[in-house]
Motif scaffolding. Structure first.
Motif, PDB file in Angstrom:
ATOM      1  N   VAL A 181      10.504 -18.080  -2.837  1.00  0.00           N
ATOM      2  CA  VAL A 181      11.066 -17.690  -4.130  1.00  0.00           C
ATOM      3  C   VAL A 181      10.455 -18.551  -5.237  1.00  0.00           C
ATOM      4  O   VAL A 181      10.490 -19.781  -5.173  1.00  0.00           O
ATOM      5  N   LYS A 182       9.893 -17.894  -6.242  1.00  0.00           N
ATOM      6  CA  LYS A 182       9.326 -18.584  -7.404  1.00  0.00           C
ATOM      7  C   LYS A 182       9.743 -17.825  -8.653  1.00  0.00           C
ATOM      8  O   LYS A 182       9.500 -16.629  -8.764  1.00  0.00           O
ATOM      9  N   ASN A 183      10.377 -18.544  -9.566  1.00  0.00           N
ATOM     10  CA  ASN A 183      10.865 -17.927 -10.807  1.00  0.00           C
ATOM     11  C   ASN A 183      11.770 -16.735 -10.510  1.00  0.00           C
ATOM     12  O   ASN A 183      11.724 -15.707 -11.197  1.00  0.00           O
ATOM     13  N   GLY A 184      12.555 -16.869  -9.465  1.00  0.00           N
ATOM     14  CA  GLY A 184      13.517 -15.819  -9.118  1.00  0.00           C
ATOM     15  C   GLY A 184      12.930 -14.621  -8.410  1.00  0.00           C
ATOM     16  O   GLY A 184      13.629 -13.622  -8.196  1.00  0.00           O
ATOM     17  N   ARG A 185      11.652 -14.698  -8.004  1.00  0.00           N
ATOM     18  CA  ARG A 185      11.015 -13.546  -7.380  1.00  0.00           C
ATOM     19  C   ARG A 185      10.324 -13.923  -6.068  1.00  0.00           C
ATOM     20  O   ARG A 185       9.897 -15.056  -5.892  1.00  0.00           O
ATOM     21  N   VAL A 186      10.246 -12.929  -5.192  1.00  0.00           N
ATOM     22  CA  VAL A 186       9.508 -13.046  -3.935  1.00  0.00           C
ATOM     23  C   VAL A 186       8.311 -12.114  -4.033  1.00  0.00           C
ATOM     24  O   VAL A 186       8.453 -10.951  -4.414  1.00  0.00           O
ATOM     25  N   THR A 187       7.125 -12.617  -3.674  1.00  0.00           N
ATOM     26  CA  THR A 187       5.910 -11.821  -3.803  1.00  0.00           C
ATOM     27  C   THR A 187       5.321 -11.515  -2.432  1.00  0.00           C
ATOM     28  O   THR A 187       5.185 -12.401  -1.587  1.00  0.00           O
ATOM     29  N   ILE A 188       4.987 -10.239  -2.227  1.00  0.00           N
ATOM     30  CA  ILE A 188       4.349  -9.779  -0.993  1.00  0.00           C
ATOM     31  C   ILE A 188       3.048  -9.087  -1.364  1.00  0.00           C
ATOM     32  O   ILE A 188       3.032  -8.205  -2.227  1.00  0.00           O
ATOM     33  N   LEU A 189       1.966  -9.486  -0.721  1.00  0.00           N
ATOM     34  CA  LEU A 189       0.670  -8.829  -0.933  1.00  0.00           C
ATOM     35  C   LEU A 189       0.407  -7.888   0.238  1.00  0.00           C
ATOM     36  O   LEU A 189       0.414  -8.315   1.390  1.00  0.00           O
ATOM     37  N   CYS A 190       0.207  -6.619  -0.067  1.00  0.00           N
ATOM     38  CA  CYS A 190      -0.032  -5.614   0.971  1.00  0.00           C
ATOM     39  C   CYS A 190      -1.349  -4.893   0.694  1.00  0.00           C
ATOM     40  O   CYS A 190      -1.758  -4.743  -0.459  1.00  0.00           O
ATOM     41  N   GLY A 191      -1.987  -4.462   1.757  1.00  0.00           N
ATOM     42  CA  GLY A 191      -3.234  -3.730   1.598  1.00  0.00           C
ATOM     43  C   GLY A 191      -3.398  -2.683   2.676  1.00  0.00           C
ATOM     44  O   GLY A 191      -2.961  -2.860   3.807  1.00  0.00           O
ATOM     45  N   VAL A 192      -4.003  -1.565   2.288  1.00  0.00           N
ATOM     46  CA  VAL A 192      -4.311  -0.500   3.229  1.00  0.00           C
ATOM     47  C   VAL A 192      -5.797  -0.188   3.113  1.00  0.00           C
ATOM     48  O   VAL A 192      -6.296   0.091   2.021  1.00  0.00           O
ATOM     49  N   ILE A 193      -6.505  -0.276   4.223  1.00  0.00           N
ATOM     50  CA  ILE A 193      -7.923   0.042   4.261  1.00  0.00           C
ATOM     51  C   ILE A 193      -8.104   1.213   5.216  1.00  0.00           C
ATOM     52  O   ILE A 193      -7.798   1.111   6.409  1.00  0.00           O
ATOM     53  N   VAL A 194      -8.571   2.323   4.682  1.00  0.00           N
ATOM     54  CA  VAL A 194      -8.788   3.513   5.511  1.00  0.00           C
ATOM     55  C   VAL A 194     -10.177   3.426   6.132  1.00  0.00           C
ATOM     56  O   VAL A 194     -11.169   3.170   5.444  1.00  0.00           O
ATOM     57  N   ILE A 195     -10.228   3.618   7.444  1.00  0.00           N
ATOM     58  CA  ILE A 195     -11.485   3.549   8.185  1.00  0.00           C
ATOM     59  C   ILE A 195     -12.097   4.941   8.260  1.00  0.00           C
ATOM     60  O   ILE A 195     -11.399   5.911   8.549  1.00  0.00           O
ATOM     61  N   ASP A 196     -13.363   5.017   7.989  1.00  0.00           N
ATOM     62  CA  ASP A 196     -14.066   6.308   8.000  1.00  0.00           C
ATOM     63  C   ASP A 196     -13.960   6.943   9.380  1.00  0.00           C
ATOM     64  O   ASP A 196     -14.501   6.440  10.362  1.00  0.00           O
ATOM     65  N   SER A 197     -13.240   8.063   9.447  1.00  0.00           N
ATOM     66  CA  SER A 197     -13.009   8.713  10.744  1.00  0.00           C
ATOM     67  C   SER A 197     -14.242   9.443  11.269  1.00  0.00           C
ATOM     68  O   SER A 197     -14.248   9.910  12.403  1.00  0.00           O
ATOM     69  N   THR A 198     -15.287   9.563  10.424  1.00  0.00           N
ATOM     70  CA  THR A 198     -16.496  10.246  10.890  1.00  0.00           C
ATOM     71  C   THR A 198     -17.395   9.320  11.693  1.00  0.00           C
ATOM     72  O   THR A 198     -18.305   9.765  12.384  1.00  0.00           O
ATOM     73  N   LEU A 199     -17.155   8.006  11.589  1.00  0.00           N
ATOM     74  CA  LEU A 199     -17.967   7.062  12.330  1.00  0.00           C
ATOM     75  C   LEU A 199     -17.540   7.039  13.793  1.00  0.00           C
ATOM     76  O   LEU A 199     -16.361   7.243  14.112  1.00  0.00           O
ATOM     77  N   PRO A 200     -18.455   6.784  14.702  1.00  0.00           N
ATOM     78  CA  PRO A 200     -18.075   6.715  16.124  1.00  0.00           C
ATOM     79  C   PRO A 200     -17.142   5.546  16.372  1.00  0.00           C
ATOM     80  O   PRO A 200     -17.307   4.460  15.804  1.00  0.00           O
ATOM     81  N   VAL A 201     -16.153   5.760  17.198  1.00  0.00           N
ATOM     82  CA  VAL A 201     -15.185   4.722  17.541  1.00  0.00           C
ATOM     83  C   VAL A 201     -15.516   4.198  18.930  1.00  0.00           C
ATOM     84  O   VAL A 201     -15.602   4.965  19.890  1.00  0.00           O
ATOM     85  N   PRO A 202     -15.744   2.889  19.065  1.00  0.00           N
ATOM     86  CA  PRO A 202     -16.073   2.346  20.393  1.00  0.00           C
ATOM     87  C   PRO A 202     -14.915   2.541  21.357  1.00  0.00           C
ATOM     88  O   PRO A 202     -13.750   2.517  20.950  1.00  0.00           O
ATOM     89  N   PRO A 203     -15.203   2.761  22.616  1.00  0.00           N
ATOM     90  CA  PRO A 203     -14.123   2.909  23.595  1.00  0.00           C
ATOM     91  C   PRO A 203     -13.366   1.602  23.735  1.00  0.00           C
ATOM     92  O   PRO A 203     -13.860   0.539  23.348  1.00  0.00           O
ATOM     93  N   PRO A 204     -12.152   1.642  24.262  1.00  0.00           N
ATOM     94  CA  PRO A 204     -11.377   0.413  24.426  1.00  0.00           C
ATOM     95  C   PRO A 204     -12.080  -0.557  25.363  1.00  0.00           C
ATOM     96  O   PRO A 204     -12.870  -0.150  26.236  1.00  0.00           O
ATOM     97  N   PRO A 205     -11.826  -1.862  25.214  1.00  0.00           N
ATOM     98  CA  PRO A 205     -12.467  -2.854  26.092  1.00  0.00           C
ATOM     99  C   PRO A 205     -12.168  -2.565  27.555  1.00  0.00           C
ATOM    100  O   PRO A 205     -11.071  -2.152  27.918  1.00  0.00           O
ATOM    101  N   GLU A 206     -13.165  -2.795  28.399  1.00  0.00           N
ATOM    102  CA  GLU A 206     -13.026  -2.480  29.822  1.00  0.00           C
ATOM    103  C   GLU A 206     -12.970  -3.721  30.706  1.00  0.00           C
ATOM    104  O   GLU A 206     -12.758  -3.611  31.908  1.00  0.00           O
ATOM    105  N   LEU A 207     -13.173  -4.901  30.099  1.00  0.00           N
ATOM    106  CA  LEU A 207     -13.240  -6.116  30.910  1.00  0.00           C
ATOM    107  C   LEU A 207     -11.954  -6.335  31.698  1.00  0.00           C
ATOM    108  O   LEU A 207     -11.997  -6.620  32.903  1.00  0.00           O
TER     109      LEU A 207
END
Length: 332
Positions: free
Chosen positions: A125-151
């Motif tokens: 709390v600072k000066n009576g307020r709470v600050t939250i920083l949020c972000g959304v990054i959209v990943i290009d769905s046309t790019l190939p997606v690597p398969p899940p790790p297999e190790l």
């Protein structure tokens, strides 16, 4: 309710909450911020200062990410950070998740326990307020997606094969086989015991005491796959298994497994189990888990149920330091 939002960059927003107002909100009361655009999609972030009561935990602020645009297979990275009083981003109350929208089962991406309500006033709390920083990054769905790790999958198959087996463990009358190299690579204790100057280094079979066979089996699975089976597979009672597993993780210096056990114990603690979890936390050096258990006791209804459980008073007599900690917290 007074809230404000300021666009920092495409898909990133800074939210300022009036602490005096959100402090008095009821359970399931939400604060919804203005819609914003990221990657050509419309999004909304909903905040529940006292949780949404889905899991009965109302001591944490919950945060949801909702996709408003009707679309399929949108992959997005969601970041959220608490902003400290000095303007820096918190390293402890910060989360990142990658999600595909629409989410499975129609449930929005949610962090039910994003930050403890008790930490808001003490740290943010600072000066009576709470600050939250949020972000959304959209990943290009046309790019190939690597398969899940297999190790992990490949190593996991070694559990059911005889390939590379060169040591056996006898635990509670049960025999477990494993390759020394895999164990030594994962655990400094196994490395010292199996390749050092200790007597075990030359023995084809090693007997272990004070460890449950079921816990040792799950620990071996984690050593191979870096993951635990589902709660259903772990069996009932879950808390008892996690305590035994934490003890094994501490013994063999499997630090990541130990932290996972701490989290599962915290998520599943109840009035019936909090005493045994607290003893475990005190005995095996888990200060955060210990603090969570004591905070659990501080809730009057939890305390009244816990003290009625057989063995509670014996716990206080046996662990004098815990008795002092509880007395300071709940006024015993």
């Amino acid at each position: 309710m007074q809230t404000s939002s300021r666009m920092l960059a495409s898909g990133f927003l800074e939210f300022k909450l009036n602490y005096a107002q959100i402090h008095h909100l009821g359970i399931r009361d939400a604060v919804s911020f203005e819609n914003f655009s990221a990657g050509g999609y419309l999004w909304r972030i909903n905040c529940y200062p006292r949780g949404d009561k889905v899991d009965g935990d109302n001591e944490h602020l919950s945060i949801y990410l909702q996709l408003l645009t009707k679309s399929k297979n949108v992959r997005a990275i969601f970041d959220a950070y608490m902003v400290c009083r000095d303007g820096t981003l918190s390293s402890s109350d910060a989360l990142r998740s990658v999600e595909v929208y629409p989410p499975r089962h129609g449930i929005d991406l949610v962090w039910k326990r994003f930050v403890k309500r008790s930490d808001l006033e003490s740290s943010y709390v600072k000066n009576g307020r709470v600050t939250i920083l949020c972000g959304v990054i959209v990943i290009d769905s046309t790019l190939p997606v690597p398969p899940p790790p297999e190790l992990a999958s490949h190593l996991g198959h070694l559990l059911d094969s005889a390939f590379g087996i060169d040591v056996s463990f006898i635990v509670g009358g049960e025999v477990f086989h494993a390759p020394r190299a895999v164990l030594a690579a994962r655990s400094p204790v196994f490395n010292m015991e199996l390749f050092g100057t200790m007597a075990d280094a030359t023995m084809p079979s090693i007997t272990l005491h004070d460890i449950k066979p079921a816990a040792f089996k799950v620990m071996l699975q984690f050593v191979y796959t870096d993951a635990l089976p589902s709660n259903v597979e772990l069996g009932d009672p879950l808390v008892e298994m996690m305590i035994h597993l934490l003890v094994a993780a501490d013994r063999f210096a499997l630090d990541r497994l130990k932290v996972i056990c701490e989290l599962k114990l915290y998520e599943n603690v109840s009035a019936e189990t909090v005493a045994s979890v607290l003893v475990c936390a005190e005995t095996y050096g888990c200060p955060k888990l210990k603090r969570e258990c004591i905070d659990f006791f501080a809730v009057k209804r939890n305390f009244m149920k816990a003290v009625a459980i057989d063995g509670f008073l014996m716990l206080l007599q046996k662990f004098a330091t815990l008795a002092v900690d509880l007395a300071m917290t709940v006024g015993l």
